[in-house]
Design an enzyme around this catalytic site. Structure first.
Site, PDB file in Angstrom:
ATOM      1  N   TRP A 320      -3.468  -7.069   2.940  1.00  0.00           N
ATOM      2  CA  TRP A 320      -2.923  -6.573   1.679  1.00  0.00           C
ATOM      3  C   TRP A 320      -3.877  -6.886   0.526  1.00  0.00           C
ATOM      4  O   TRP A 320      -4.000  -6.107  -0.418  1.00  0.00           O
ATOM      5  CB  TRP A 320      -1.558  -7.220   1.412  1.00  0.00           C
ATOM      6  CG  TRP A 320      -0.922  -6.783   0.120  1.00  0.00           C
ATOM      7  CD1 TRP A 320      -0.106  -5.693  -0.056  1.00  0.00           C
ATOM      8  CD2 TRP A 320      -1.029  -7.416  -1.165  1.00  0.00           C
ATOM      9  NE1 TRP A 320       0.285  -5.597  -1.368  1.00  0.00           N
ATOM     10  CE2 TRP A 320      -0.267  -6.645  -2.071  1.00  0.00           C
ATOM     11  CE3 TRP A 320      -1.696  -8.544  -1.635  1.00  0.00           C
ATOM     12  CZ2 TRP A 320      -0.149  -6.981  -3.425  1.00  0.00           C
ATOM     13  CZ3 TRP A 320      -1.593  -8.870  -2.975  1.00  0.00           C
ATOM     14  CH2 TRP A 320      -0.824  -8.093  -3.848  1.00  0.00           C
ATOM     15  N   HIS A 321      -4.565  -8.019   0.604  1.00  0.00           N
ATOM     16  CA  HIS A 321      -5.435  -8.427  -0.501  1.00  0.00           C
ATOM     17  C   HIS A 321      -6.670  -7.565  -0.639  1.00  0.00           C
ATOM     18  O   HIS A 321      -7.340  -7.600  -1.675  1.00  0.00           O
ATOM     19  CB  HIS A 321      -5.839  -9.904  -0.357  1.00  0.00           C
ATOM     20  CG  HIS A 321      -4.764 -10.838  -0.816  1.00  0.00           C
ATOM     21  ND1 HIS A 321      -3.711 -11.196  -0.014  1.00  0.00           N
ATOM     22  CD2 HIS A 321      -4.561 -11.452  -2.003  1.00  0.00           C
ATOM     23  CE1 HIS A 321      -2.907 -12.010  -0.680  1.00  0.00           C
ATOM     24  NE2 HIS A 321      -3.405 -12.172  -1.894  1.00  0.00           N
ATOM     25  N   GLY A 322      -7.006  -6.802   0.373  1.00  0.00           N
ATOM     26  CA  GLY A 322      -8.149  -5.921   0.235  1.00  0.00           C
ATOM     27  C   GLY A 322      -8.551  -5.329   1.562  1.00  0.00           C
ATOM     28  O   GLY A 322      -8.338  -5.934   2.613  1.00  0.00           O
TER      29      GLY A 322
END
Lengths: 465, 368
Positions: A320-322
């Protein structure tokens, strides 16, 4: 437009406050919706259509789920799945397409082409936010929103649109209809917003500059201690950046009569990684707990299954963070540490002195930030080796420079990571410190503005061409 | 109501602050050029649909908004002052040095570019069969090291200057390290060496190239209001100005300068430039692609100099030794330096650069 920009502070926000409080209450959600769409379209006007599409399908699917959730569970379930799928499709397409195509290409499978579309701002936040709505409806945790405008103002609400906190619909459903803006809340909003602005502009940006400068040092100038100062600065930067942004969001929310849930609770004072993740980006952790971990069975299906569930959640959290492998690795690393803590390490930690627990926690957190900070894994690995001795010296004159030049900043950052200020405040009791707040707010605003204006200061000197 | 007073005052301050500067920006006079930054300020973005939907209207608008923010220079000064007050020893990579001196930090460079640049010089000299006189001027962070605050750190220019000497061994490297070892050879608010510093360079040239005794010169201040590049970059706008000096030889001579466009100036100095911010351009009218200096000093010698702006303040000295000097700024010069040398087989060839330019310049490949 970010909150810590001159355009936001001295054009957008005053205009929005003026219009918002000039119109009668019943039009205020409409005002919020319109100004938020403008805010969203500012960077990329075309993506406003994406936003409207997202509001629209979530609104209509929500209505259908609400209609059938008692009478026809199966039908409601189909709508729910379709709605979640659409949201994930949106997120997957814009955020992960190029990543997928790039990795498939690397494997020799060239049927997908990278599209190089700009990532719509805040899409990771608002798709998660909107997904909470159909799920909560299906679970009877909330009721359908009848007004398209109110629902739209929830999805687009500019304070939390681009960097969270991830506000679940059920948490503000009531406020959408019957909030009463008042002076106490506005005042609390001003304090919180200014504090957040100062955290972002004065602490995060300054720490970030040190980190960038250290990261760009030629190999001959590196040292073990400098590398530690560097990652410490990144540790400060990411916390004050993100929590400062959350503070500003919460503060702005209050100015418009909303109360958002807290997103950070002094994470760097944690005595274990388990505790750290209860204090860091709480709205995301809650989201994964409520909408992934518990539906997967949580801890109710035996230890092996629980361990699997934890690893799934952390794989997803990382991703989700990248859209990059370093984030996946970062998430998996945390998943493993959390498993180890669950299996035995927490018990061990309980027996050691408190300071060892804190040192252990920050050590793990800082190592993880190294991976987080470098999308190139080989660079991250090289940085880790620097931390453990692979540098030209243990300390050198560059180390002295970074310490001497930034000592006040580093001390202020360290103090601001702890609840000391909050405690001092309650120690003296609110009444005694309150008379100083107006002066503090004024100084804060002045200094922040000076730093923001300075960021655009770009002397073009003739010897640099 | 009384209990609420601090709350109301706080809210009031917040709102007044936002609205006052918002209004200030609307009504403030807009400038086109920032003297401190030496650049044109961003224009208001075009309101055409193509531009608004083109993708960077927001950045254009934000640049315009911050470039014209009311009291801009005051905010920048306030930020510099805040940093200084909180114990920082530099701002925007400029040290707050002793004696109100402002010194550029040298914290990073591109080793490949540096290596390429030295090799270009070496190869060019070999190709043309001329001996290059190479004068690399150390930056203030090296020469004025004594004035640096405690804790200052710069990349060691000694190492880089050694690399220069080692790479161009067949050429005449004029090493100034021993001679430029004091803060008073550099301006207090500018990155250049000053008239005294340039005199050291002149002495070295006399000894190593001209084999003559250096002449004597008189220095006369022409302004006390010079505030240079470090003044601008540091944001330390509280710093007082300093002197620029006219440099006159004991044995007076006349000079005429011809620039690339054929225009002529009958002096080594342009008095008009003293009225502008960029006062260093007083010397030989600042940067030109090509400058030809003719003097009646009567030596009959000539020089071709490939240079950056550090050479400008050296010209009053060299003009006393050379009847003709041709200066080339490779950033702007369209012709080939080799043909200048072919036209004048007796000319001395110089490369005069500050170390800072030598590690950053991207135009030395244009020598041929």
């Amino acid at each position: 437009m970010v909150f810590s920009s001159l355009t936001f502070l001295f054009a957008y926000l005053p205009a929005v406050l003026l219009v918002y409080y000039a119109v009668p209450r019943r039009f205020r959600n409409l005002v919020l919706l319109l100004v938020s769409l403008f805010f969203y379209g500012w960077g990329e006007p075309v993506y406003v259509l994406l936003m409207i599409a997202s509001i629209t399908f979530n609104y209509f699917f929500g209505r259908e789920i609400g209609k059938y959730r008692d009478s026809d569970r199966e039908k409601a379930r189909k709508y729910l799945i379709a709605c979640i799928a659409l949201n994930l499709l949106l997120l997957g397409f814009f955020k992960y397409w190029d990543f997928l195509a790039g990795n498939l290409n690397a494997l020799g499978l060239k049927f997908l082409k990278p599209l190089h579309l700009g990532l719509p701002i805040g899409i990771s936040f608002y798709t998660f936010q909107t997904m909470s709505y159909p799920i909560d409806l299906y679970r009877h945790d909330t009721d359908p929103q009848k007004s398209y405008i109110s629902f739209g103002s929830y999805v687009t609400m500019f304070p939390q649109l681009i960097a969270g906190p991830i506000v679940r619909y059920r948490d503000i459903a009531k406020m959408l209809e019957e909030r009463k803006e008042n002076i106490d809340q506005f005042y609390a909003g001003v304090l919180r917003f200014t504090a957040g602005l100062a955290k972002k502009v004065l602490l995060a940006n300054s720490a970030g500059q040190i980190w960038e400068s250290i990261n760009a040092l030629p190999a001959s100038e590196t040292s073990v201690l400098t590398a530690w100062i560097g990652i410490l600065c990144f540790t400060f930067q990411i916390y004050f950046d993100f929590s400062g942004y959350s503070d500003m969001a919460i503060g702005l929310g209050r100015m418009f009569g909303f109360e958002f849930l807290e997103n950070f609770n002094y994470p760097y004072i944690s005595a274990s990684i388990t505790e750290f993740w209860r204090r860091w980006h709480m709205s995301l952790s809650f989201w994964f707990r409520d909408y992934v971990y518990i539906p997967l069975g949580g801890n109710r299906k035996g230890l092996p299954r629980q361990m699997l569930n934890i690893m799934i959640v952390w794989l997803l959290t990382g991703f989700w963070h990248g859209a990059s492998w370093n984030f996946v690795l970062w998430g998996v690393f945390y998943g493993i540490v959390l498993l180890i803590e669950k299996l035995f390490l927490l018990d061990v930690l309980k027996k050691v002195p408190k300071w060892i627990r804190h040192v252990y926690t920050m050590f793990v957190v800082m190592l993880a930030w190294v991976v987080f900070a470098h999308t190139d894994l080989s660079v991250a690995l090289h940085y880790v080796t620097m931390l453990f001795g692979n540098a030209s010296a243990f300390a050198n004159s560059a180390t002295l420079f970074y310490l001497r030049n930034n000592i006040v900043l580093l001390i202020v950052c360290a103090i601001a990571c702890t609840p000391v200020v909050k405690k001092a405040d309650s120690l003296f009791s609110r009444e005694k410190l309150r008379p100083f707040y107006p002066a503090l707010i004024l100084i804060g605003l002045l200094v922040c503005t000076a730093f923001i204006v300075d960021a655009s200061y770009n002397p073009f000197l003739y010897f640099r061409f | 109501m009384k209990k609420r007073l601090p709350e109301l005052i706080t809210i009031g301050i917040f709102l007044v602050f936002l609205f006052a500067f918002t209004a200030g920006n609307i009504f403030a006079e807009k400038k086109d050029f920032s003297e401190n930054e030496n650049r044109s300020l961003a224009p208001f973005p075009s309101l055409s649909a193509a531009n608004i939907f083109g993708g960077d209207f927001d950045t254009q608008f934000e640049s315009w908004f911050s470039d014209h923010f009311v009291g801009r220079d005051g905010w920048i000064e306030a930020k510099a002052l805040t940093r200084k007050t909180l114990g920082a020893i530099e701002n925007n990579n400029v040290y707050f040095a002793k004696g109100s001196r402002l010194i550029q930090q040298f914290a990073s460079y591109d080793p490949d570019r540096f290596q390429n640049n030295i090799e270009y010089i070496e190869e060019f000299c070999t190709d043309t069969g001329r001996t290059g006189n190479i004068l690399i001027i150390p930056d203030a962070c090296f020469g004025a090291e004594k004035a640096l605050p405690f804790g200052a750190w710069n990349i060691d220019e000694n190492i880089l200057l050694d690399v220069v000497a080692d790479t161009v061994q067949g050429q005449n490297v004029i090493d100034l390290r021993e001679m430029l070892n004091d803060p008073h050879y550099y301006f207090r608010t500018d990155h250049h060496w000053n008239a005294s510093g340039a005199y050291q360079g002149y002495k070295a040239i006399c000894a190593q190239v001209l084999a003559t005794e250096p002449k004597r010169f008189m220095m006369t201040p022409v302004t006390a209001e010079f505030r240079g590049t470090m003044f601008s970059r540091s944001g330390a706008f509280w710093s007082r100005g300093e002197a620029l000096e006219r440099i006159d030889c004991e044995q007076p001579f006349n000079a005429a300068l011809v620039f690339e466009d054929g225009s002529v100036m009958y002096s080594l100095y342009n008095e008009e430039r003293l009225k502008t911010k960029d006062k260093y351009t007083y010397y030989i009218d600042g940067n030109h692609a090509f400058t030809e200096i003719h003097t009646d000093c009567g030596t009959g010698r000539s020089a071709v100099i490939v240079k950056d702006s550090y050479s400008h303040i050296l010209m009053p000295y060299l003009a006393a030794e050379y009847s003709t000097i041709r200066l080339v700024d490779l950033r702007y010069y369209q012709g080939a330096v080799s043909s200048l040398l072919e036209e004048d087989p007796q000319a001395d060839l110089y490369f005069i650069y500050s170390l800072n330019t030598l590690v950053t310049d991207s135009s030395l490949g244009m020598l041929w």
